[in-house]
Design a protein around this motif. Sequence first.
Motif, mmCIF file in Angstrom:
data_model
loop_
_atom_site.group_PDB
_atom_site.id
_atom_site.type_symbol
_atom_site.label_atom_id
_atom_site.label_comp_id
_atom_site.label_asym_id
_atom_site.label_seq_id
_atom_site.Cartn_x
_atom_site.Cartn_y
_atom_site.Cartn_z
ATOM 1 N N HIS A 79 0.845 -1.185 0.000
ATOM 2 C CA HIS A 79 0.000 0.000 0.000
ATOM 3 C C HIS A 79 0.885 1.242 0.000
ATOM 4 O O HIS A 79 1.817 1.354 0.807
ATOM 5 C CB HIS A 79 -0.904 0.018 1.239
ATOM 6 C CG HIS A 79 -1.989 -1.015 1.222
ATOM 7 N ND1 HIS A 79 -3.270 -0.737 0.797
ATOM 8 C CD2 HIS A 79 -1.976 -2.331 1.556
ATOM 9 C CE1 HIS A 79 -4.004 -1.839 0.880
ATOM 10 N NE2 HIS A 79 -3.247 -2.814 1.340
ATOM 11 N N CYS A 80 0.584 2.171 -0.901
ATOM 12 C CA CYS A 80 1.406 3.374 -0.980
ATOM 13 C C CYS A 80 0.581 4.535 -1.522
ATOM 14 O O CYS A 80 -0.497 4.348 -2.096
ATOM 15 C CB CYS A 80 2.620 3.146 -1.880
ATOM 16 S SG CYS A 80 2.213 2.782 -3.600
ATOM 17 N N ALA A 81 1.099 5.747 -1.329
ATOM 18 C CA ALA A 81 0.514 6.947 -1.911
ATOM 19 C C ALA A 81 1.336 7.332 -3.125
ATOM 20 O O ALA A 81 2.565 7.226 -3.121
ATOM 21 C CB ALA A 81 0.504 8.082 -0.889
ATOM 22 N N ARG A 82 0.646 7.780 -4.165
ATOM 23 C CA ARG A 82 1.346 8.170 -5.392
ATOM 24 C C ARG A 82 0.524 9.255 -6.083
ATOM 25 O O ARG A 82 -0.700 9.175 -6.139
ATOM 26 C CB ARG A 82 1.542 6.955 -6.305
ATOM 27 C CG ARG A 82 2.336 7.251 -7.563
ATOM 28 C CD ARG A 82 2.624 5.987 -8.364
ATOM 29 N NE ARG A 82 3.646 5.152 -7.736
ATOM 30 C CZ ARG A 82 4.226 4.103 -8.341
ATOM 31 N NH1 ARG A 82 3.864 3.768 -9.575
ATOM 32 N NH2 ARG A 82 5.139 3.401 -7.707
ATOM 33 N N HIS A 83 1.221 10.260 -6.624
ATOM 34 C CA HIS A 83 0.533 11.335 -7.346
ATOM 35 C C HIS A 83 0.219 10.866 -8.768
ATOM 36 O O HIS A 83 1.012 11.020 -9.684
ATOM 37 C CB HIS A 83 1.383 12.604 -7.376
ATOM 38 C CG HIS A 83 1.195 13.486 -6.191
ATOM 39 N ND1 HIS A 83 -0.036 14.053 -5.880
ATOM 40 C CD2 HIS A 83 2.056 13.890 -5.222
ATOM 41 C CE1 HIS A 83 0.092 14.784 -4.780
ATOM 42 N NE2 HIS A 83 1.331 14.702 -4.361
ATOM 43 N N THR A 84 -0.974 10.289 -8.924
ATOM 44 C CA THR A 84 -1.383 9.774 -10.234
ATOM 45 C C THR A 84 -2.631 10.484 -10.763
ATOM 46 O O THR A 84 -3.254 10.021 -11.700
ATOM 47 C CB THR A 84 -1.652 8.266 -10.144
ATOM 48 O OG1 THR A 84 -2.634 8.014 -9.135
ATOM 49 C CG2 THR A 84 -0.380 7.503 -9.824
ATOM 50 N N CYS A 85 -2.979 11.631 -10.143
ATOM 51 C CA CYS A 85 -4.091 12.425 -10.638
ATOM 52 C C CYS A 85 -3.678 13.867 -10.902
ATOM 53 O O CYS A 85 -4.495 14.700 -11.253
ATOM 54 C CB CYS A 85 -5.263 12.389 -9.648
ATOM 55 S SG CYS A 85 -6.846 12.873 -10.387
ATOM 56 N N GLY A 86 -2.387 14.156 -10.700
ATOM 57 C CA GLY A 86 -1.879 15.469 -11.053
ATOM 58 C C GLY A 86 -2.091 16.562 -10.036
ATOM 59 O O GLY A 86 -1.873 17.734 -10.338
ATOM 60 N N HIS A 87 -2.481 16.210 -8.820
ATOM 61 C CA HIS A 87 -2.724 17.251 -7.830
ATOM 62 C C HIS A 87 -1.444 17.994 -7.451
ATOM 63 O O HIS A 87 -1.493 19.180 -7.097
ATOM 64 C CB HIS A 87 -3.377 16.665 -6.575
ATOM 65 C CG HIS A 87 -4.739 16.098 -6.815
ATOM 66 N ND1 HIS A 87 -5.527 15.603 -5.793
ATOM 67 C CD2 HIS A 87 -5.461 15.934 -7.947
ATOM 68 C CE1 HIS A 87 -6.680 15.164 -6.301
ATOM 69 N NE2 HIS A 87 -6.647 15.342 -7.602
ATOM 70 N N ASP A 88 -0.303 17.307 -7.530
ATOM 71 C CA ASP A 88 0.972 17.987 -7.313
ATOM 72 C C ASP A 88 1.204 19.040 -8.397
ATOM 73 O O ASP A 88 1.755 20.109 -8.135
ATOM 74 C CB ASP A 88 2.133 17.001 -7.247
ATOM 75 C CG ASP A 88 2.123 15.987 -8.387
ATOM 76 O OD1 ASP A 88 1.138 15.922 -9.152
ATOM 77 O OD2 ASP A 88 3.108 15.232 -8.511
ATOM 78 N N GLY A 89 0.753 18.749 -9.611
ATOM 79 C CA GLY A 89 0.832 19.722 -10.692
ATOM 80 C C GLY A 89 -0.081 20.910 -10.453
ATOM 81 O O GLY A 89 0.309 22.069 -10.663
ATOM 82 N N HIS A 90 -1.302 20.651 -9.995
ATOM 83 C CA HIS A 90 -2.247 21.732 -9.716
ATOM 84 C C HIS A 90 -1.696 22.669 -8.634
ATOM 85 O O HIS A 90 -1.749 23.901 -8.771
ATOM 86 C CB HIS A 90 -3.590 21.169 -9.243
ATOM 87 C CG HIS A 90 -4.193 20.169 -10.172
ATOM 88 N ND1 HIS A 90 -5.145 19.264 -9.765
ATOM 89 C CD2 HIS A 90 -3.975 19.915 -11.483
ATOM 90 C CE1 HIS A 90 -5.491 18.504 -10.798
ATOM 91 N NE2 HIS A 90 -4.784 18.884 -11.847
ATOM 92 N N SER A 91 -1.176 22.082 -7.556
ATOM 93 C CA SER A 91 -0.640 22.894 -6.464
ATOM 94 C C SER A 91 0.576 23.690 -6.915
ATOM 95 O O SER A 91 0.758 24.848 -6.522
ATOM 96 C CB SER A 91 -0.271 22.001 -5.276
ATOM 97 O OG SER A 91 -1.432 21.495 -4.632
ATOM 98 N N SER A 92 1.424 23.072 -7.749
ATOM 99 C CA SER A 92 2.622 23.769 -8.243
ATOM 100 C C SER A 92 2.243 24.940 -9.133
ATOM 101 O O SER A 92 2.856 26.015 -9.065
ATOM 102 C CB SER A 92 3.507 22.795 -9.016
ATOM 103 O OG SER A 92 3.899 21.707 -8.203
ATOM 104 N N ILE A 93 1.235 24.741 -9.979
ATOM 105 C CA ILE A 93 0.760 25.823 -10.854
ATOM 106 C C ILE A 93 0.244 26.992 -10.025
ATOM 107 O O ILE A 93 0.627 28.152 -10.248
ATOM 108 C CB ILE A 93 -0.341 25.301 -11.795
ATOM 109 C CG1 ILE A 93 0.267 24.395 -12.881
ATOM 110 C CG2 ILE A 93 -1.107 26.456 -12.435
ATOM 111 C CD1 ILE A 93 -0.767 23.656 -13.706
ATOM 112 N N LEU A 94 -0.630 26.707 -9.073
ATOM 113 C CA LEU A 94 -1.228 27.788 -8.291
ATOM 114 C C LEU A 94 -0.190 28.490 -7.409
ATOM 115 O O LEU A 94 -0.192 29.719 -7.290
ATOM 116 C CB LEU A 94 -2.373 27.246 -7.442
ATOM 117 C CG LEU A 94 -3.137 28.290 -6.619
ATOM 118 C CD1 LEU A 94 -3.635 29.428 -7.487
ATOM 119 C CD2 LEU A 94 -4.302 27.635 -5.864
#
Length: 366
Positions: A79-94
């Motif tokens: 079990h792990c967490a992974r950015h596979t929906c792009g939320h890290d991209g959304h936060s970086s953009i904003l």
Amino acid sequence: MSTVLQHYNHLHQIPELGFQEHQTAAYIANELEKAGYKVTRNINNTTGIVAEYDSGKPGPVLALRADMDALGHIIDGVHCARHTCGHDGHSSILLTAAEELIKEGSIKQGRLKLIFQPAEELGSGALAMIAGGAIDDVDMIIGLHLRPKDECPKGFASPAMYYSASTTVEVNIHGIPAHGARPHLGVNALDAAMMAIQAVNTIHLAPSLTYSVKATRCICDAGVTNAIPSKAYVCWDLRAPTNPAMDELKAKTLQAIKLSVEAIGAKADIEVSKEIPAAEIDNEVSQIITEAIVDVLGSEGLKDPIFTPGGEDFFNYPIERNVKAGFWGLGCDLTPGLHHPEMKFDLSALENGVKITKACALKVLG
């Protein structure tokens, strides 16, 4: 140069699940304070952040929203967490757009609020931020999402994303245990679960509607092979293009489950565990986003509005607080798809996201 890749590379390495985004939130809040924003952390006792810049002059209050959470996966049995929906991209953009807007002195009127929201994937992050008062004074709110390549390639953007309503229904079915040689003395929970699944499969809405309802999980085990199981668990996923259509689909689903299970003497404990509303998009806001996209990508980079069966908890904001809302999609050559454990996209597209986000803010507050 823009700091968007610097922010993305940092956030991508620290994926955290919904309401557990402690490192993510700390990084974002620290960077916003460095940039000159008034930052409020731990909105409603969550990891949510609200940052504000007041121009000191009368004008509207514009909120720009990004989600922060990663997805949970089971990869190689772990079990792990992974950015596979792009939320890290959304936060970086904003975050990058926010830094540049202050640095360039672009906000000439009103107030800019930045909403960094937890737990979008859980469907409850927006509601938590709303309950914490994050948008009580907001006139307009704008969000965005990276899009798959086949829907919107790099160099393009869509001014309006019409997400569907989605609902999760979880049911615990209770029968009566019995020996496998004496089934007449029990009520088979597995039979009841199968009947409920079949009953739901017979539901119909108007053929003009794009909808679906299907069982996505069924767990039933008596522990041995020669006993009648007395308990079963079934989960259904519901999708509908409008909120009224979802109301109809949900009502029919709950009725089908209840009556089919009771038909053989079992009982059903039904819980609607997650509800995400369909898109409520304001035409005025979509026009602002359209103009911003054209300013950055040219008219040739403007895609038509996109209709998707996916769900997005952003739309709790306009529904719960009657605020004008817009939501746009950014092309970034994302493959093989959102939520795929190996999802990837062209990182250079993040710059387009920063420029379009800034252009939206300038059209309202500049």
